[in-house]
Design a protein around this motif. Structure first.
Motif, PDB file in Angstrom:
ATOM      1  N   TYR A 110     -37.911 -36.761  18.587  1.00 20.90           N
ATOM      2  CA  TYR A 110     -38.754 -37.951  18.701  1.00 20.90           C
ATOM      3  C   TYR A 110     -38.024 -39.102  19.385  1.00 20.90           C
ATOM      4  CZ  TYR A 110     -42.268 -35.740  15.794  1.00 20.90           C
ATOM      5  OH  TYR A 110     -43.210 -34.879  15.297  1.00 20.90           O
ATOM      6  N   TYR A 114     -39.382 -40.578  22.951  1.00 20.02           N
ATOM      7  CA  TYR A 114     -39.774 -41.980  23.094  1.00 20.02           C
ATOM      8  C   TYR A 114     -38.702 -42.824  23.779  1.00 20.02           C
ATOM      9  CZ  TYR A 114     -43.621 -40.710  20.063  1.00 20.02           C
ATOM     10  OH  TYR A 114     -44.736 -40.108  19.535  1.00 20.02           O
ATOM     11  N   GLN A 116     -35.739 -43.854  23.029  1.00 14.27           N
ATOM     12  CA  GLN A 116     -35.125 -44.922  22.249  1.00 14.27           C
ATOM     13  C   GLN A 116     -33.659 -45.032  22.643  1.00 14.27           C
ATOM     14  OE1 GLN A 116     -35.396 -44.360  18.037  1.00 14.27           O
ATOM     15  NE2 GLN A 116     -34.379 -46.289  17.569  1.00 14.27           N
TER      16      GLN A 116
END
Length: 173
Positions: A110, A114, A116
């Motif tokens: 994840y 995304y 990050q």
């Protein structure tokens, strides 16, 4: 195979710990001597500590040097102690598989999906979180090897995995 993985893991731990010491010394030096605190050292030290902690936990798990309560194994007969040790290793494998490998793998996925990034270093957080599944796989490897060793050994040779003598813990605090 186990000795090779031990050597690689130990070498990586030495490198990471040395890097951590250098980063922290530079942070203290730049803050108190130069009066110009480095902006990246705080974040880098934090991430190095995460990697050292989780990789060190996997290494110690492989050496069976982790904390354990041995009241029950010391009271069992050798065949039952062997069965209990196998059961303990299977429980550890299950927990590590669910939490570190699957849960940590989802976290890596994840954060990578995304995009990050870390605030200061601007590197993907997935790289930082990747040590979770890596250490989980190492622990699983070590526990499977321990189970194989237990299955190959005689029941009489199986001692309490974590029995230390009192002399091992003497010293001053």
């Amino acid at each position: 195979m186990r000795k090779l993985i031990d050597t690689i893991t130990r070498s990586l731990l030495v490198f990471l710990m040395s890097s951590l010491v250098i980063v922290v010394v530079w942070q203290v030096f730049s803050r108190y001597i130069l009066n110009a605190p480095s902006t990246v050292t705080d974040e880098l030290a934090r991430f190095l500590l995460i990697w050292v902690s989780l990789l060190g936990a996997a290494y110690y798990s492989g050496k069976n040097l982790h904390i354990a309560i041995n009241v029950l194994p010391s009271r069992l007969s050798p065949p039952n102690r062997k069965k209990l040790n196998i059961l303990i290793h299977l429980i550890v494998i299950t927990f590590v598989l669910l939490v570190f490998v699957i849960g940590g793998g989802m976290l890596v996925y994840y954060t990578y999906t995304y995009l990050q990034l870390t605030p200061t270093l601007q590197i993907p957080m997935a790289f930082i979180y990747a040590i979770g599944p890596i250490s989980g796989l190492l622990i699983i490897f070590y526990k499977i090897a321990d189970i194989a060793d237990l299955l190959r050994s005689d029941a009489e040779q199986v001692s309490g995995d974590h029995q230390f003598e009192q002399e091992d813990f003497t010293g001053s605090i």
